[in-house]
Design a protein around this motif. Structure first.
Motif, PDB file in Angstrom:
ATOM      1  N   UNK A 211       0.842  -1.191   0.000  1.00 42.64           N
ATOM      2  CA  UNK A 211       0.000   0.000   0.000  1.00 42.64           C
ATOM      3  C   UNK A 211       0.882   1.247   0.000  1.00 42.64           C
ATOM      4  N   UNK A 212       0.325   2.348  -0.443  1.00 42.59           N
ATOM      5  CA  UNK A 212       1.096   3.581  -0.567  1.00 42.59           C
ATOM      6  C   UNK A 212       1.793   3.978   0.718  1.00 42.59           C
ATOM      7  N   UNK A 213       3.113   4.116   0.657  1.00 37.37           N
ATOM      8  CA  UNK A 213       3.889   4.574   1.800  1.00 37.37           C
ATOM      9  C   UNK A 213       4.205   3.517   2.832  1.00 37.37           C
ATOM     10  N   UNK A 214       3.647   2.307   2.701  1.00 32.26           N
ATOM     11  CA  UNK A 214       3.810   1.293   3.746  1.00 32.26           C
ATOM     12  C   UNK A 214       5.249   0.812   3.875  1.00 32.26           C
ATOM     13  N   UNK A 215       5.998   0.823   2.767  1.00 31.88           N
ATOM     14  CA  UNK A 215       7.362   0.299   2.819  1.00 31.88           C
ATOM     15  C   UNK A 215       8.411   1.410   2.728  1.00 31.88           C
ATOM     16  N   UNK A 216       7.991   2.657   2.893  1.00 32.51           N
ATOM     17  CA  UNK A 216       8.952   3.763   2.867  1.00 32.51           C
ATOM     18  C   UNK A 216      10.017   3.553   3.940  1.00 32.51           C
ATOM     19  N   UNK A 217      11.275   3.608   3.539  1.00 35.55           N
ATOM     20  CA  UNK A 217      12.372   3.424   4.473  1.00 35.55           C
ATOM     21  C   UNK A 217      12.717   1.983   4.766  1.00 35.55           C
ATOM     22  N   UNK A 218      11.984   1.039   4.174  1.00 30.70           N
ATOM     23  CA  UNK A 218      12.236  -0.381   4.426  1.00 30.70           C
ATOM     24  C   UNK A 218      12.695  -1.119   3.177  1.00 30.70           C
ATOM     25  N   UNK A 219      12.698  -0.459   2.026  1.00 33.05           N
ATOM     26  CA  UNK A 219      13.120  -1.118   0.790  1.00 33.05           C
ATOM     27  C   UNK A 219      14.649  -1.157   0.704  1.00 33.05           C
ATOM     28  N   UNK A 220      15.152  -2.209   0.067  1.00 34.85           N
ATOM     29  CA  UNK A 220      16.573  -2.251  -0.270  1.00 34.85           C
ATOM     30  C   UNK A 220      16.851  -1.223  -1.361  1.00 34.85           C
ATOM     31  N   UNK A 221      18.027  -0.613  -1.362  1.00 33.54           N
ATOM     32  CA  UNK A 221      18.342   0.376  -2.397  1.00 33.54           C
ATOM     33  C   UNK A 221      18.556  -0.294  -3.745  1.00 33.54           C
ATOM     34  N   UNK A 222      18.459   0.485  -4.784  1.00 36.47           N
ATOM     35  CA  UNK A 222      18.828  -0.007  -6.109  1.00 36.47           C
ATOM     36  C   UNK A 222      20.342  -0.192  -6.161  1.00 36.47           C
ATOM     37  N   UNK A 223      20.795  -1.211  -6.877  1.00 34.58           N
ATOM     38  CA  UNK A 223      22.221  -1.516  -6.924  1.00 34.58           C
ATOM     39  C   UNK A 223      23.048  -0.317  -7.376  1.00 34.58           C
ATOM     40  N   UNK A 224      22.551   0.437  -8.333  1.00 31.68           N
ATOM     41  CA  UNK A 224      23.327   1.551  -8.893  1.00 31.68           C
ATOM     42  C   UNK A 224      23.578   2.663  -7.878  1.00 31.68           C
ATOM     43  N   UNK A 225      22.810   2.705  -6.801  1.00 31.77           N
ATOM     44  CA  UNK A 225      22.966   3.779  -5.819  1.00 31.77           C
ATOM     45  C   UNK A 225      23.929   3.427  -4.694  1.00 31.77           C
ATOM     46  N   UNK A 226      24.426   2.200  -4.670  1.00 29.12           N
ATOM     47  CA  UNK A 226      25.295   1.741  -3.585  1.00 29.12           C
ATOM     48  C   UNK A 226      26.749   1.831  -4.042  1.00 29.12           C
ATOM     49  N   UNK A 227      27.593   2.467  -3.244  1.00 31.25           N
ATOM     50  CA  UNK A 227      28.998   2.639  -3.615  1.00 31.25           C
ATOM     51  C   UNK A 227      29.783   1.360  -3.347  1.00 31.25           C
ATOM     52  N   UNK A 228      30.949   1.245  -3.982  1.00 30.19           N
ATOM     53  CA  UNK A 228      31.787   0.067  -3.862  1.00 30.19           C
ATOM     54  C   UNK A 228      31.550  -0.881  -5.024  1.00 30.19           C
TER      55      UNK A 228
END
Length: 346
Positions: A211-228
Motif C-alpha cells: 500500500x502507498x507509503x507502507x514500505x517507505x524506508x524499508x526497501x533495499x536500495x537499487x544496486x546503482x545507488x550503492x557505492x563500492x
C-alpha cells in the motif's frame, strides 16, 4: 467483531484490485487460509486495508500508528511457525512503524509495546511483534481486544533501543527508550469501511503490491545507488544485494568491508533478524565469517563484516543459517525457510 459485509457495486472497487482478484458480493467472515500453500511467497486469499491512527515524533524517532481488521499471523521461532488465530474478542489490529527522523529509514530490532487506556484505566496492553506483510511492509503489530465502539482512548507507544550494531551517526542517536501518546477513537463503522477483498489468484506464487507509503524506508536500495563493488544474487524468495567497500563504516575495524542486504524477491523489503554468514577463499586460504546485523545511516539495515583481505575475483557464498525471526502476515508464513546457498563474485 471481525465479521464484515461487502458489496461490489462500482467499477472503482474492481479497478482497485489491479487485476489481482475480485470482490465477492456477499456477507463473509475473514476468509480461511489458502488450502494449498506453496513453500514460498504466495498471493494470500484476501487484501485488508488499513487507516492511520496518527503519527508523532518521539526523540530520534518518527512513529506512525495504523489500524486494520484483526489479523491472523504466524510467529516464527527458529525454523518453526505457530499460527496466532483470530479470537472473537479481538477488536482491531494495531501497527506501528518506527523510522529515524533524519534519514527516514525504518529502525530495526527495537522492542515496542502499546498500552491503551481510557480515563486513566488500562483497557488493553500488548507487547507487539516485528512483522512482515506484503501490503503493510515491515512493522510491529498485534491484535487488541476489549475496546468499546465509539470510545476515545489514549494509546501510549514505548520504543526501546535498537539491539543491532550501530555505526556512523547512529552510534549516539538511539540511546534511550522513549514513550509517546496518541489519541485513538475506536470506531467500528470506520473499520467496516476498510477494504477487505477476496482474491481469485489466491495461492499463486508471487506477492501483492505494498500500500502507498507502507514500505517507505524499508526497501533495499537499487544496486546503482550503492557505492563500492556491487553484485546481486538470489536464493529462493530472498534477493541479496552485496557490496564490497574499501573502508568500513565508522565504528567498525578498518579494512575492506563486506555488506549484504537481503530483501524480498518481490517489492525489495529488507529482511531482518536472520543468521547469515559468508564463505570465500583468499591467498591465505578459505574463510568463513558470520555477518553482523548492522544499522548504518548510508547502508541502512544490513549484514556486514570487516575483512582482513580483499576477496577480489573470488566467489563469495552466502549461507542463511537462520530464517528471518519476524512474525508473518498471510502470504509470507511459508517463505524464506530452507534457503539454498547463494554465490556472487565481486
Amino acid at each position: 467483531m471481525y465479521r464484515r459485509t461487502f458489496l461490489a457495486t462500482s467499477a472503482l472497487g474492481a479497478t482497485a484490485l489491479a487485476g489481482c482478484g475480485s470482490i465477492e458480493s456477499r456477507s463473509i467472515d475473514v476468509p480461511t487460509v489458502v488450502s494449498e500453500r506453496p513453500a514460498g511467497s504466495y498471493v494470500p486469499g484476501h487484501i485488508e486495508g488499513m487507516a492511520r491512527v496518527g503519527s508523532v515524533t518521539a526523540g530520534p524517532y518518527e512513529l506512525v500508528v495504523t489500524y486494520s481488521y484483526p489479523h491472523r499471523f504466524w510467529m516464527v521461532t527458529g525454523t518453526d511457525t505457530e499460527r496466532v488465530p483470530l479470537e472473537e474478542a479481538d477488536s482491531t489490529h494495531l501497527m506501528a512503524t518506527v523510522r529515524d527522523r533524519e534519514t527516514g529509514l525504518v529502525v530495526p530490532e527495537v522492542g515496542l509495546s502499546m498500552a491503551i487506556t481510557r480515563e486513566g484505566s488500562l483497557a488493553s496492553q500488548e507487547t507487539i511483534y516485528a512483522m512482515l506483510s506484503q501490503t503493510m511492509g515491515l512493522h510491529h503489530g498485534a491484535n487488541f481486544s476489549g475496546l468499546e465502539d465509539g470510545r476515545e482512548y489514549d494509546l501510549a507507544v514505548t520504543v526501546g533501543t535498537p539491539t543491532v550494531r550501530l555505526t556512523g551517526a547512529f552510534r549516539d542517536r538511539f540511546t534511550d527508550p522513549v514513550t509517546e501518546t496518541l489519541s485513538y477513537s475506536f470506531d467500528e463503522r470506520a473499520m467496516a469501511e476498510l477494504r477487505l477483498d477476496r482474491l481469485n489468484r489466491a495461492g499463486e506464487r508471487g506477492a501483492l503490491e505494498p500500500m502507498g507509503g507502507a514500505v517507505a524506508g524499508a526497501r533495499a536500495p537499487e544496486q546503482a545507488t550503492v557505492s563500492g563493488r556491487t553484485a546481486t544474487t538470489r536464493a529462493g524468495d530472498v534477493r541479496y544485494l552485496v557490496a564490497l567497500r574499501d573502508e568500513s563504516p565508522p565504528g567498525i575495524d578498518s579494512g575492506p568491508y563486506l555488506a549484504v542486504i537481503p530483501h524480498t524477491r518481490y517489492n525489495r523489503i529488507r529482511l531482518s533478524r536472520m543468521g547469515l554468514s559468508a564463505r570465500f577463499t583468499t591467498g591465505g586460504g578459505p574463510i568463513e565469517t558470520q555477518l553482523t546485523r548492522t544499522f548504518d545511516p548510508e547502508l541502512g539495515y544490513h549484514y556486514g563484516t570487516a575483512l582482513s583481505a580483499d576477496p577480489a575475483g573470488e566467489s563469495i557464498s552466502l549461507l542463511a543459517e537462520t530464517p528471518p525471526q519476524v512474525a508473518r502476515h498471510e502470504g509470507y508464513e511459508t517463505a524464506f525457510f530452507d534457503l539454498p546457498t547463494a554465490s556472487v563474485q565481486l
